[in-house]
Write a protein that holds these residues in place. Sequence first.
Motif, PDB file in Angstrom:
ATOM      1  N   SER A   6      12.420  73.544  68.234  1.00  0.00           N
ATOM      2  CA  SER A   6      10.681  73.791  67.168  1.00  0.00           C
ATOM      3  C   SER A   6      11.101  75.216  67.026  1.00  0.00           C
ATOM      4  O   SER A   6      10.571  76.393  66.464  1.00  0.00           O
ATOM      5  CB  SER A   6      10.200  73.477  67.894  1.00  0.00           C
ATOM      6  OG  SER A   6       8.378  73.620  67.560  1.00  0.00           O
ATOM      7  N   ILE A   7      11.583  76.083  68.718  1.00  0.00           N
ATOM      8  CA  ILE A   7      11.358  77.077  69.160  1.00  0.00           C
ATOM      9  C   ILE A   7      12.554  77.750  69.523  1.00  0.00           C
ATOM     10  O   ILE A   7      12.797  76.963  70.336  1.00  0.00           O
ATOM     11  CB  ILE A   7      10.170  77.504  69.944  1.00  0.00           C
ATOM     12  CG1 ILE A   7       9.219  77.550  69.548  1.00  0.00           C
ATOM     13  CG2 ILE A   7      10.754  79.931  70.122  1.00  0.00           C
ATOM     14  CD1 ILE A   7       7.904  77.729  70.493  1.00  0.00           C
ATOM     15  N   LYS A  31      10.750  69.895  69.283  1.00  0.00           N
ATOM     16  CA  LYS A  31       9.697  69.559  68.844  1.00  0.00           C
ATOM     17  C   LYS A  31       9.512  68.526  69.964  1.00  0.00           C
ATOM     18  O   LYS A  31       9.279  67.333  70.498  1.00  0.00           O
ATOM     19  CB  LYS A  31      10.188  68.536  67.916  1.00  0.00           C
ATOM     20  CG  LYS A  31      10.438  69.558  66.699  1.00  0.00           C
ATOM     21  CD  LYS A  31      10.451  69.034  65.757  1.00  0.00           C
ATOM     22  CE  LYS A  31      11.029  69.893  64.001  1.00  0.00           C
ATOM     23  NZ  LYS A  31      11.215  69.024  62.973  1.00  0.00           N
ATOM     24  N   CYS A  53       4.058  84.849  67.504  1.00  0.00           N
ATOM     25  CA  CYS A  53       3.445  84.370  66.352  1.00  0.00           C
ATOM     26  C   CYS A  53       3.294  85.249  65.403  1.00  0.00           C
ATOM     27  O   CYS A  53       2.333  85.511  63.807  1.00  0.00           O
ATOM     28  CB  CYS A  53       1.321  84.405  67.074  1.00  0.00           C
ATOM     29  SG  CYS A  53       1.900  83.051  68.227  1.00  0.00           S
ATOM     30  N   VAL A  65      10.950  80.734  64.690  1.00  0.00           N
ATOM     31  CA  VAL A  65       9.592  79.663  65.067  1.00  0.00           C
ATOM     32  C   VAL A  65       9.343  78.423  63.450  1.00  0.00           C
ATOM     33  O   VAL A  65       9.161  79.044  62.557  1.00  0.00           O
ATOM     34  CB  VAL A  65       8.426  80.276  65.417  1.00  0.00           C
ATOM     35  CG1 VAL A  65       7.238  80.281  65.052  1.00  0.00           C
ATOM     36  CG2 VAL A  65       8.467  81.199  66.441  1.00  0.00           C
ATOM     37  N   ALA A  66       9.658  77.569  64.164  1.00  0.00           N
ATOM     38  CA  ALA A  66       9.718  75.959  63.198  1.00  0.00           C
ATOM     39  C   ALA A  66      10.460  76.195  62.026  1.00  0.00           C
ATOM     40  O   ALA A  66      10.345  76.045  60.308  1.00  0.00           O
ATOM     41  CB  ALA A  66       7.734  76.400  62.525  1.00  0.00           C
ATOM     42  N   ILE A  81       1.514  77.606  62.449  1.00  0.00           N
ATOM     43  CA  ILE A  81       1.299  77.841  63.971  1.00  0.00           C
ATOM     44  C   ILE A  81      -0.253  77.795  64.029  1.00  0.00           C
ATOM     45  O   ILE A  81      -0.301  77.817  63.475  1.00  0.00           O
ATOM     46  CB  ILE A  81       2.167  79.002  64.846  1.00  0.00           C
ATOM     47  CG1 ILE A  81       1.588  80.102  63.754  1.00  0.00           C
ATOM     48  CG2 ILE A  81       3.761  78.201  64.899  1.00  0.00           C
ATOM     49  CD1 ILE A  81       2.102  81.224  65.027  1.00  0.00           C
ATOM     50  N   HIS A 152      -5.424  73.979  66.549  1.00  0.00           N
ATOM     51  CA  HIS A 152      -5.092  72.741  66.035  1.00  0.00           C
ATOM     52  C   HIS A 152      -6.104  71.977  64.776  1.00  0.00           C
ATOM     53  O   HIS A 152      -5.619  71.107  64.189  1.00  0.00           O
ATOM     54  CB  HIS A 152      -4.339  71.910  66.946  1.00  0.00           C
ATOM     55  CG  HIS A 152      -5.241  71.222  67.475  1.00  0.00           C
ATOM     56  ND1 HIS A 152      -5.390  71.575  68.351  1.00  0.00           N
ATOM     57  CD2 HIS A 152      -5.468  69.380  67.776  1.00  0.00           C
ATOM     58  CE1 HIS A 152      -6.286  70.631  69.072  1.00  0.00           C
ATOM     59  NE2 HIS A 152      -6.194  69.604  68.195  1.00  0.00           N
ATOM     60  N   ILE A 158       3.389  73.675  65.784  1.00  0.00           N
ATOM     61  CA  ILE A 158       2.881  74.802  67.645  1.00  0.00           C
ATOM     62  C   ILE A 158       2.216  74.918  67.803  1.00  0.00           C
ATOM     63  O   ILE A 158       1.416  75.903  66.680  1.00  0.00           O
ATOM     64  CB  ILE A 158       4.276  75.561  67.537  1.00  0.00           C
ATOM     65  CG1 ILE A 158       5.173  74.647  66.646  1.00  0.00           C
ATOM     66  CG2 ILE A 158       4.179  75.845  68.679  1.00  0.00           C
ATOM     67  CD1 ILE A 158       6.799  76.200  66.940  1.00  0.00           C
ATOM     68  N   THR A 188       2.959  67.461  67.973  1.00  0.00           N
ATOM     69  CA  THR A 188       2.922  68.581  68.153  1.00  0.00           C
ATOM     70  C   THR A 188       3.348  69.198  69.328  1.00  0.00           C
ATOM     71  O   THR A 188       3.418  69.020  70.314  1.00  0.00           O
ATOM     72  CB  THR A 188       1.086  69.145  68.509  1.00  0.00           C
ATOM     73  OG1 THR A 188       0.606  68.841  67.287  1.00  0.00           O
ATOM     74  CG2 THR A 188       1.402  70.694  67.731  1.00  0.00           C
ATOM     75  N   THR A 189       4.405  70.106  69.045  1.00  0.00           N
ATOM     76  CA  THR A 189       4.753  71.417  69.874  1.00  0.00           C
ATOM     77  C   THR A 189       3.677  72.653  71.132  1.00  0.00           C
ATOM     78  O   THR A 189       2.672  72.941  70.297  1.00  0.00           O
ATOM     79  CB  THR A 189       5.907  72.113  69.704  1.00  0.00           C
ATOM     80  OG1 THR A 189       6.682  71.431  68.738  1.00  0.00           O
ATOM     81  CG2 THR A 189       6.877  72.822  70.322  1.00  0.00           C
ATOM     82  N   PHE A 191       3.908  75.342  73.484  1.00  0.00           N
ATOM     83  CA  PHE A 191       3.587  76.763  74.276  1.00  0.00           C
ATOM     84  C   PHE A 191       3.014  76.817  74.762  1.00  0.00           C
ATOM     85  O   PHE A 191       1.880  77.559  74.229  1.00  0.00           O
ATOM     86  CB  PHE A 191       3.771  77.595  72.868  1.00  0.00           C
ATOM     87  CG  PHE A 191       5.233  78.661  73.813  1.00  0.00           C
ATOM     88  CD1 PHE A 191       6.550  78.692  73.556  1.00  0.00           C
ATOM     89  CD2 PHE A 191       4.153  79.517  73.955  1.00  0.00           C
ATOM     90  CE1 PHE A 191       6.980  79.795  73.866  1.00  0.00           C
ATOM     91  CE2 PHE A 191       5.048  81.252  74.350  1.00  0.00           C
ATOM     92  CZ  PHE A 191       6.608  80.371  74.287  1.00  0.00           C
TER      93      PHE A 191
END
Lengths: 246, 375
Positions: A6-7, A31, A53, A65-66, A81, A152, A158, A188-189, A191
């Motif tokens: 995922s990242i 993931k 981000c 990222v993604a 994200i 979310h 993520i 969902t990942t 972090f």
Amino acid sequence: MKENISIEVSNLSKHYGKFKAVDEITFDVKKGEIFGFLGANGAGKSTAMKMLCGLLGPTSGEGTVAGFDIYKQSEQIKKNIGYMSQKFSLYNDLTVLENMIFYGGIYGLSRKYIKEKTTTLLKELGFDDKLGTMVSSLPLGWKQKISFTLAHIHNPAIVFLDEPTGGVDPVTRRDFWEMIYKAAEGGTTVFVTTHYMDEAEYCDRISMMVDGQIHGLGSPAELKKQFESTNMDEVFIKLARPNEKV
Amino acid sequence: MKVLFFILEKEFRQIFRNKAMLPIIFVIPVVQLMILSFAVDYEIKNLKLTVVDADRGVYSRKLTEKFTASGYFHLLEYTSDNEEAANLMHGWKTDVILVIPNGFDKDLMNDEVPLVQLRMDAVDGTKAGMAAGYSQAIIRDFIFELVGEEMISMNKQPEFLYKGEVIPINYYNPYMNYKVYMVPGILAILVTMVGAFLSSMNIVREKELGTIEQINVTPIARYQFILGKTIPFWVIGLFEFSIGLVVARLVFDIHVEGSLFVLYFFTSIYLFLILGFGLLISTVTATQQQAMFISWFFLVIFLLMGGLFTPVENMPDWAQKFTYVNPVRFFIEVLRGIMLKGAGFTDLLNQFMLISGYAILLIWFAVRRYKKVDN
């Protein structure tokens, strides 16, 4: 991009003049994983997170990222994200639902969808009667939970949480972690940065940051074994203060 | 477009929930127009008048009454002693001496042009100039009245009127009413101040609260964000302007000579200019306090050099050149042109080019300066 990653970050750095806030960090996040980003205050956790981000331009290094490049595709990343800032970032002069509608609207969600989704999410929290409440009148713990819900609302791949449990009571913290688990179960990942070491135990894997560098990376069990400690507190102290005896 | 709508909805909600906003919208324009228009008044009233009447006839009294009835002069002394009058002026007691010579009535009966003398205390040159102007106008009116009464024959009127003097005729503002001149300028200031302050405090407020970070992490487009921040204040600005126009009409009896459409067209563009200016300040500052100080710094210069308080023509050469980058100057010209002279779009083509040029430039800069990624 590898299928289940995922990242992915390699040698990522952020320098402010001679000061290396983030110094060549390399890691990846799978993931659906809950990835804890641990470290003392000022270790560089938030800086690293902001680079991922797309809020902060890196000095050097690479990262996706993604599946999107952090230099060239930051707007693509932003679509995929969710982010919950260390600073409280809901509008105090809007109601819970109005906040949701605004942020959801930016992600292109319809008013109807946002309303239904928010109602469902808040019902799970036993909070659906507060949809029309002004955010300013909510206690901090609730504000944090609402912020997380907001992060979310658009089903991101993520979510980045920057010290989400700072300043809230232990019961709310546990509630919060239940919400995190639920999100992770949904694929969902997550972090998350924190400096509460008990929270580190809840993570699938953690990285320990010291002075801008990652000094430890692995599952809580692996780290405890590696640093011959019985709990994460000891791991942290051994890493952050290597010269002190525990 | 849909995203923009969500932003606007949120901005309007916040603006109208802010308790300080409604007074700003409704009270400020009324108070500013009323106070400034009445206070920034360059008319001089209650000039102390001494009349030295050596004739003591019917018409010398009529002339004296005409002076006192004008409202500009207050009769201090009515005497026949020239010496006494001179002493009064020397002792700062009188500003103007009107000397009506012996034989004033007789000259008028015989269609002769009588000579009257006006003496001004010219220590304050402006005051003396104003007094001379008022006196001229009063004497001119007096002559017309006499013609009306057939005291002076019609064919002699030009001789009376133009005997050795230039009598100015004031166009557009026949009574030299200062308010007619001031009100459009104050309207311009109103739109400028409200627009610049509200918009310059806005983005920076989100920076202070930390909510900007949450916005920057969304896929919002920069132009959407800036437009979302501009349009609400644009609407409020036009609304303020309308209240100002109503006050100008009801309180000062100032009617818009030109087309309302052209007036609103220019105001709309000008508002974009001022909002762009405010938003630019908002994007380069970190706190509301900084934004406030920087806006003030520019606004004070813009307003003082806008041609409202000092005519641009009176400024030194370098200052006149500077006013070419002062948007307030052009907007005051536009408002005076449309409201007082009935100027049309073609008369204001230069102002249109400058105002819209600056508007585009400032909004473009504001969008450029608003960065979602911090380096």
